[in-house]
Enzyme design. Structure first.
Site, PDB file in Angstrom:
ATOM      1  CG  ASN A  13      -1.652   1.295   1.416  1.00 18.25           C
ATOM      2  OD1 ASN A  13      -1.791   2.071   0.466  1.00 18.25           O
ATOM      3  ND2 ASN A  13      -2.157   1.540   2.620  1.00 18.25           N
ATOM      4  CG  HIS A  99      -5.737   2.059   5.037  1.00 17.12           C
ATOM      5  ND1 HIS A  99      -5.275   2.982   5.940  1.00 17.12           N
ATOM      6  CD2 HIS A  99      -4.735   1.160   4.865  1.00 17.12           C
ATOM      7  CE1 HIS A  99      -4.034   2.665   6.290  1.00 17.12           C
ATOM      8  NE2 HIS A  99      -3.688   1.562   5.662  1.00 17.12           N
ATOM      9  CD  GLU A 101      -2.807   5.623   6.583  1.00  9.41           C
ATOM     10  OE1 GLU A 101      -2.811   5.697   5.342  1.00  9.41           O
ATOM     11  OE2 GLU A 101      -1.874   5.099   7.222  1.00  9.41           O
ATOM     12  CD  GLU A 171      -3.635  -2.503   7.221  1.00  5.14           C
ATOM     13  OE1 GLU A 171      -2.536  -2.801   6.768  1.00  5.14           O
ATOM     14  OE2 GLU A 171      -4.177  -1.413   7.011  1.00  5.14           O
ATOM     15  N   GLY A 177       2.228   2.197  10.577  1.00  2.00           N
ATOM     16  CA  GLY A 177       3.173   3.309  10.422  1.00  2.00           C
ATOM     17  C   GLY A 177       3.863   3.711  11.715  1.00  2.00           C
ATOM     18  CB  SER A 217       5.060  -1.966  11.777  1.00  2.00           C
ATOM     19  OG  SER A 217       4.648  -0.616  11.953  1.00  2.00           O
TER      20      SER A 217
HETATM   21  C1  PEP Z   1      -0.771   0.132   5.839  1.00  2.00           C
HETATM   22  O1  PEP Z   1      -0.757   1.297   5.483  1.00  2.00           O
HETATM   23  O2  PEP Z   1      -1.695  -0.575   5.479  1.00  2.00           O
HETATM   24  C2  PEP Z   1       0.321  -0.359   6.682  1.00  2.00           C
HETATM   25  C3  PEP Z   1       0.230  -1.562   7.187  1.00  2.00           C
HETATM   26  O3  PEP Z   1       1.386   0.496   6.881  1.00  2.00           O
HETATM   27  P1  PEP Z   1       2.776   0.125   7.610  1.00  2.00           P
HETATM   28  O4  PEP Z   1       3.250  -1.188   7.057  1.00  2.00           O
HETATM   29  O5  PEP Z   1       3.686   1.255   7.245  1.00  2.00           O
HETATM   30  O6  PEP Z   1       2.503   0.035   9.067  1.00  2.00           O
END
Ligand code: PEP
Length: 257
Positions: A13, A99, A101, A171, A177, A217
């Site tokens: 992503n 997502h 965000e 997630e 992040g 992450s």
């Molecule tokens: C994401 O944006 O879906 C995500 C998992 O980001 P990161 O791997 O940077 O935590």
């Protein structure tokens, strides 16, 4: 992972990163290091303005292109939005929906997420449906119930025969992040509860066919342990997917017989 019943999928992503030029450069670099991905599917989800460039740049690799968002209406007076048919026509195979965000910064509710899931499926693409709890929810012990509610809301009206096309990404918001990863046990526990929710809605046969990813992450040094969990069928990767060597290292961890 359990390849007997379902696909293992590693999806990047990119969020709001990389220009079309940088997309082409990434593809060139990836091409020099991408292994034959016999045991997992690879997806790169890019900003919508870069989709055409990505479809062209990744054409000769076994890499599917995904979008990061979609609008649920078919067409009309929705200035600035992009429909599922528009994405499909460009060659998009996967669309990230819900997502955290988008839920957090753009007011996406469970009901909007559901409409987007239905629109993506109707256009013949696969939604990657993101669900996850906040740190506060985890600490107050409501993670399982919260995730079950998100999964049920997102899948409202999805018929059993379309469930094979759906991917669920667990997630935890506190891990996205932040550099903080869920432990393999935490990821396994929630991914297995997601499968139990799908089982309660559609039965065991459908539930075992659905790919459930972990995201938050995921990196080269923790991917193998996360992916070793029976109900973790891949990863949705943000930061590490922006660097070809790190992305390939995670793909390698998934691409094991
Ligand atoms: C994401 O944006 O879906 C995500 C998992 O980001 P990161 O791997 O940077 O935590």
């Amino acid at each position: 992972m359990n390849r007997r019943y379902r696909k293992t999928i590693i999806a990047g992503n990119w969020k709001m990163n990389k220009t079309a030029t940088e997309t082409r450069q990434f593809a060139e670099e990836l091409k020099t290091m991408l292994p034959k991905t016999k045991w997992c599917d690879v997806v790169v989800c890019v900003p919508s303005v870069n989709i055409s460039a990505a479809v062209k740049a990744f054409k000769d690799m076994r890499v599917a292109i995904g979008a990061e968002n979609v609008y649920y209406e078919k067409s009309g007076a929705f200035t600035g939005e992009v429909s599922a048919d528009m994405l499909k026509d460009l060659g998009v195979k996967y669309v990230i929906v819900g997502h955290s965000e988008r839920r957090q910064y753009f007011g996406e509710t469970d009901s909007i997420v559901n409409k987007k899931v239905l629109a993506v499926l109707e256009a013949g693409m696969s939604p990657i449906i993101c669900v996850g709890e906040s740190l506060e929810q985890r600490e107050t012990g409501v993670t399982t119930e919260w995730i079950a509610l998100q999964v049920k809301s997102a899948l409202a009206g999805v018929p059993a025969e379309k469930m094979r096309k759906c991917v669920i990404a667990y997630e935890p918001i506190w891990a996205i992040g932040t550099g903080r990863t869920a432990t393999a046990e935490q990821a396994a526990e929630v991914c297995s509860s997601i499968r139990a929710t799908i089982r309660s809605l559609y039965g065991a046969r459908v539930a075992r066919s659905v790919t459930i990813q972990y995201g938050g992450s995921m990196k080269p040094d923790n991917a193998a342990e996360l992916l070793a969990q029976g109900d973790v069928d891949g990863g949705l990767i943000g930061g590490a997917a922006l660097k070809p060597d790190q992305f390939v290292a995670i793909i390698n961890a998934a691409n094991q017989e």
